[in-house]
Scaffold this active site. Structure first.
Site, PDB file in Angstrom:
ATOM      1  N   ASP A  44       0.848  -1.196   0.000  1.00 34.72           N
ATOM      2  CA  ASP A  44       0.000   0.000   0.000  1.00 34.72           C
ATOM      3  C   ASP A  44       0.885   1.249   0.000  1.00 34.72           C
ATOM      4  OD1 ASP A  44       0.904  -0.065   2.607  1.00 34.72           O
ATOM      5  OD2 ASP A  44      -1.067   0.156   3.538  1.00 34.72           O
ATOM      6  N   SER A  45       2.211   1.056   0.031  1.00 33.78           N
ATOM      7  CA  SER A  45       3.145   2.161  -0.215  1.00 33.78           C
ATOM      8  C   SER A  45       2.852   2.797  -1.571  1.00 33.78           C
ATOM      9  CB  SER A  45       4.591   1.663  -0.173  1.00 33.78           C
ATOM     10  OG  SER A  45       4.753   0.505  -0.971  1.00 33.78           O
ATOM     11  N   ASP A  83      -1.294  -6.259  -0.551  1.00 30.77           N
ATOM     12  CA  ASP A  83      -1.392  -5.597   0.756  1.00 30.77           C
ATOM     13  C   ASP A  83      -2.845  -5.214   1.044  1.00 30.77           C
ATOM     14  OD1 ASP A  83      -0.033  -4.802   3.002  1.00 30.77           O
ATOM     15  OD2 ASP A  83       1.023  -3.128   2.047  1.00 30.77           O
ATOM     16  N   LYS A 113      -1.105  -9.432   2.758  1.00 31.28           N
ATOM     17  CA  LYS A 113      -0.358  -8.951   3.923  1.00 31.28           C
ATOM     18  C   LYS A 113      -1.244  -7.987   4.704  1.00 31.28           C
ATOM     19  CE  LYS A 113       3.062  -5.718   3.760  1.00 31.28           C
ATOM     20  NZ  LYS A 113       2.478  -4.686   4.653  1.00 31.28           N
ATOM     21  N   GLU A 115      -1.173  -5.488   8.546  1.00 28.34           N
ATOM     22  CA  GLU A 115      -0.321  -4.915   9.588  1.00 28.34           C
ATOM     23  C   GLU A 115      -0.891  -5.186  10.983  1.00 28.34           C
ATOM     24  OE1 GLU A 115       0.379  -0.747   8.808  1.00 28.34           O
ATOM     25  OE2 GLU A 115       1.096  -1.147   6.774  1.00 28.34           O
ATOM     26  N   GLU A 182       9.536  -4.240  10.235  1.00 26.45           N
ATOM     27  CA  GLU A 182       9.917  -2.936   9.670  1.00 26.45           C
ATOM     28  C   GLU A 182      10.471  -2.018  10.757  1.00 26.45           C
ATOM     29  OE1 GLU A 182       7.102  -1.079   7.016  1.00 26.45           O
ATOM     30  OE2 GLU A 182       8.245   0.799   6.966  1.00 26.45           O
TER      31      GLU A 182
HETATM   32  O1  KIV Z   1       3.561  -1.129   1.633  1.00 24.75           O
HETATM   33  C1  KIV Z   1       4.730  -1.532   1.582  1.00 24.75           C
HETATM   34  O2  KIV Z   1       5.470  -1.305   0.617  1.00 24.75           O
HETATM   35  C2  KIV Z   1       5.221  -2.310   2.710  1.00 24.75           C
HETATM   36  C3  KIV Z   1       6.669  -2.656   2.725  1.00 24.75           C
HETATM   37  C4  KIV Z   1       7.439  -1.460   3.100  1.00 24.75           C
HETATM   38  C5  KIV Z   1       6.959  -3.810   3.596  1.00 24.75           C
HETATM   39  O3  KIV Z   1       4.470  -2.629   3.579  1.00 24.75           O
END
Ligand code: KIV
Length: 275
Positions: A44-45, A83, A113, A115, A182
């Site tokens: 989600d970056s 994500d 993924k 968090e 992280e």
């Molecule tokens: O969203 C993302 O790119 C991440 C990575 C930094 C692990 O969660």
């Protein structure tokens, strides 16, 4: 060979380092896959590096599905992890399963993924029970930036370090197949990696994690808003791109581009008949 949650587990057992990068589109996923990357996270970056938001909170399920599907089409061998965006799993276990299902069904990723540690274990358990592998993410979890009061290294006090270790054990127990660490001090990340049997994937967590991940724009020097301490720039693609753009502008303006070889032809007879 297609990488799977099983090959990730085998790599941990055989002490082979797992390599992951983020990607958000087809061409980039294909390049990474050709280079032999083991896993690609559609992070989600993307909210920050692709969409220009100041954090990841505005990213939607639709954004994630759209980009995950593009990456999945480009990644033949890499394990693709999608994500779960902010508020797609926090409010209820039901939301978590439905949204993880959408990401896998519509985005065609092989895992999701999310968090959080102990607080999201119910969600991890329910998603894995639905046959969707889950990568957990603890330490600096960017979706909690407001709760943390900024993007800060986590686990530095005794109490915080104990909590991170407990979170790592909890997500393993809940069924996660791997966990991202992280911005965690290297010795704590090493201890966590030794204390659990699933792979740890580090970002700003030192060399003793079972694998590493970076945001590709960071490691190719394509994102200049800020550079975290843990980033190494492996190539200056940002500069190479700017050079390319400048040359294009110059050649269009001076008439050097397009040249004959870039141009389609038509018989002069036909053109004359048009006047
Ligand atoms: O969203 C993302 O790119 C991440 C990575 C930094 C692990 O969660």
């Amino acid at each position: 060979m297609k990488h799977t949650v099983s090959t990730f587990q085998k790599m941990k057992e055989e002490h082979k380092k797992i390599t992951m990068l983020t990607a958000y589109d087809y061409s980039m996923a294909k390049l990474m896959d050709d280079a032999g990357i083991h896993g690609i996270l559609v992070g989600d970056s993307l909210g920050m590096v692709m969409l220009g938001y100041e954090d990841t909170l505005s990213v939607t399920m639709e954004d994630m599905i759209h980009h995950t599907a593009a990456v999945a089409r480009g990644a033949k061998n890499a394990l693709v992890v999608g994500d779960m965006p902010f508020m797609s799993y926090q409010a209820s276990v039901y939301d978590a399963v439905v949204n993880a299902g959408r990401l896998m069904k519509e985005g065609r990723c092989q895992a999701v993924k999310l968090e959080g540690g102990a607080t999201v274990c119910q969600q991890i358990r329910a998603i894995t029970d639905a046959s969707i592998p889950v990568m957990a993410h603890i330490g600096l979890t960017p979706q909690s930036v407001n709760a943390f009061g900024g993007f800060k290294v986590q686990g530095k006090t005794e109490q915080a370090a104990k909590k991170l270790l407990a979170d790592a054990k909890a997500v393993e127990e809940a069924g996660a197949f791997a966990v991202v660490l992280e911005c965690v001090p290297d010795k704590l990340a090493a201890l966590i990696s030794k204390s659990i049997s699933i792979p740890t994937i580090g970002i700003g967590a030192g060399a003793d994690c079972d694998g590493q991940i970076l945001v590709y724009q960071d490691m190719l020097a394509m994102f200049s808003d800020f550079k975290p301490k843990f980033v190494k720039q492996f190539a200056d693609i940002g500069m190479a791109m700017k050079d390319g753009f400048s040359k294009y502008i110059e050649e269009v303006q001076t008439g050097t581009f397009p040249a004959q070889e870039h141009t389609f032809k038509i018989d002069d007879d036909i053109i004359e008949k048009l006047y």
